[in-house]
Enzyme design. Structure first.
Site, PDB file in Angstrom:
ATOM      1  CG  ASP A  29      -2.071   0.947   1.117  1.00 28.23           C
ATOM      2  OD1 ASP A  29      -3.226   0.491   1.044  1.00 28.23           O
ATOM      3  OD2 ASP A  29      -1.825   2.182   1.073  1.00 28.23           O
ATOM      4  CG  ASN A  85     -12.609  -0.916   3.720  1.00 26.51           C
ATOM      5  OD1 ASN A  85     -13.125  -1.257   4.783  1.00 26.51           O
ATOM      6  ND2 ASN A  85     -11.413  -0.348   3.652  1.00 26.51           N
ATOM      7  CD  GLN A  90     -14.628  -1.072  -2.798  1.00 24.69           C
ATOM      8  OE1 GLN A  90     -15.856  -1.202  -2.748  1.00 24.69           O
ATOM      9  NE2 GLN A  90     -13.865  -1.793  -3.579  1.00 24.69           N
ATOM     10  CD  GLU A  91      -8.484   6.081  -1.365  1.00 23.72           C
ATOM     11  OE1 GLU A  91      -7.744   6.584  -2.209  1.00 23.72           O
ATOM     12  OE2 GLU A  91      -8.094   5.634  -0.274  1.00 23.72           O
ATOM     13  CG  HIS A  96      -8.669  -3.043  -2.334  1.00 21.31           C
ATOM     14  ND1 HIS A  96      -9.607  -2.331  -3.047  1.00 21.31           N
ATOM     15  CD2 HIS A  96      -8.520  -2.398  -1.167  1.00 21.31           C
ATOM     16  CE1 HIS A  96     -10.001  -1.293  -2.333  1.00 21.31           C
ATOM     17  NE2 HIS A  96      -9.365  -1.310  -1.180  1.00 21.31           N
ATOM     18  CG  HIS A  98      -6.840  -3.050   3.143  1.00 17.49           C
ATOM     19  ND1 HIS A  98      -6.092  -1.901   3.043  1.00 17.49           N
ATOM     20  CD2 HIS A  98      -8.032  -2.762   2.565  1.00 17.49           C
ATOM     21  CE1 HIS A  98      -6.806  -0.970   2.438  1.00 17.49           C
ATOM     22  NE2 HIS A  98      -7.992  -1.467   2.136  1.00 17.49           N
TER      23      HIS A  98
HETATM   24  P1  5GP Z   1      -9.920   1.249   0.502  1.00 20.39           P
HETATM   25  O1  5GP Z   1     -10.354   2.365   1.419  1.00 20.39           O
HETATM   26  O2  5GP Z   1     -10.499   1.414  -0.885  1.00 20.39           O
HETATM   27  O3  5GP Z   1     -10.152  -0.097   1.082  1.00 20.39           O
HETATM   28  O4  5GP Z   1      -8.343   1.395   0.422  1.00 20.39           O
HETATM   29  C1  5GP Z   1      -7.650   1.738  -0.748  1.00 20.39           C
HETATM   30  C2  5GP Z   1      -6.177   1.638  -0.431  1.00 20.39           C
HETATM   31  O5  5GP Z   1      -5.459   1.802  -1.650  1.00 20.39           O
HETATM   32  C3  5GP Z   1      -5.655   2.726   0.538  1.00 20.39           C
HETATM   33  O6  5GP Z   1      -5.045   2.100   1.644  1.00 20.39           O
HETATM   34  C4  5GP Z   1      -4.653   3.511  -0.314  1.00 20.39           C
HETATM   35  O7  5GP Z   1      -3.530   3.949   0.419  1.00 20.39           O
HETATM   36  C5  5GP Z   1      -4.280   2.521  -1.402  1.00 20.39           C
HETATM   37  N1  5GP Z   1      -3.893   3.145  -2.674  1.00 20.39           N
HETATM   38  C6  5GP Z   1      -4.602   4.091  -3.349  1.00 20.39           C
HETATM   39  N2  5GP Z   1      -3.962   4.422  -4.488  1.00 20.39           N
HETATM   40  C7  5GP Z   1      -2.848   3.647  -4.540  1.00 20.39           C
HETATM   41  C8  5GP Z   1      -1.784   3.529  -5.488  1.00 20.39           C
HETATM   42  O8  5GP Z   1      -1.719   4.198  -6.522  1.00 20.39           O
HETATM   43  N3  5GP Z   1      -0.807   2.628  -5.203  1.00 20.39           N
HETATM   44  C9  5GP Z   1      -0.826   1.864  -4.065  1.00 20.39           C
HETATM   45  N4  5GP Z   1       0.183   1.009  -3.889  1.00 20.39           N
HETATM   46  N5  5GP Z   1      -1.818   1.948  -3.153  1.00 20.39           N
HETATM   47  C10 5GP Z   1      -2.809   2.830  -3.385  1.00 20.39           C
END
Ligand code: 5GP
Ligand code: ZN
Length: 122
Positions: A29, A85, A90-91, A96, A98
């Protein structure tokens, strides 16, 4: 396709990839909560748990099991939390999982590149 994780799969965006096969990719991440914070993603674009098929889900957990063992050896982790998430929390809208290591001793947050080197060293 504007999906950032599809771009990582296509290598349009670089990543610190620690495991890859024909179905999935696992990479560190970019904004880790903890040293070794890793994401496992399917290579095919699925939005979230609702459209991911069971075979891919099982494979992702097989890879999680492998990475747990790798992190125990290379990072000396003491525990591992899996988080996934969906929806508003979920961003990135590409499924995915974690992997968030736990350490008994408090850790200084290292640059992602340094963690990558530790995981890759033989
Ligand atoms: P979510 O909230 O969707 O479960 O988490 C998305 C995760 O993706 C976050 O922890 C964020 O730091 C990670 N992330 C977002 N953009 C990138 C990227 O371009 N490269 C990497 N390696 N991680 C990313
Ligand atoms: Zn995608």
């Amino acid at each position: 396709m504007e999906c950032i994780f599809c771009k990582i799969i296509n290598e349009e965006i670089p990543s610190y990839t620690i495991y890859e096969d024909d179905k999935v990719k696992a990479f560190l991440d970019i904004e880790p909560d903890v040293n070794g914070h890793t994401l496992i993603i399917p290579k095919k674009h699925y939005t979230d748990i609702s459209d991911l098929d069971n075979e891919t889900l099982t494979h992702i957990f097989d890879v999680a099991r492998y990475l747990k063992s790798l992190m125990e050896t290379k990072l000396q982790i003491d525990g591992l939390t899996l988080v996934q998430n969906n929806g508003d929390v979920q961003e990135v809208k590409h499924f995915h999982l974690h992997l968030k290591p736990h350490y008994q001793e408090e850790q200084v947050l290292l640059p992602v590149e340094d963690v990558y080197e530790k995981l890759k060293e033989s």
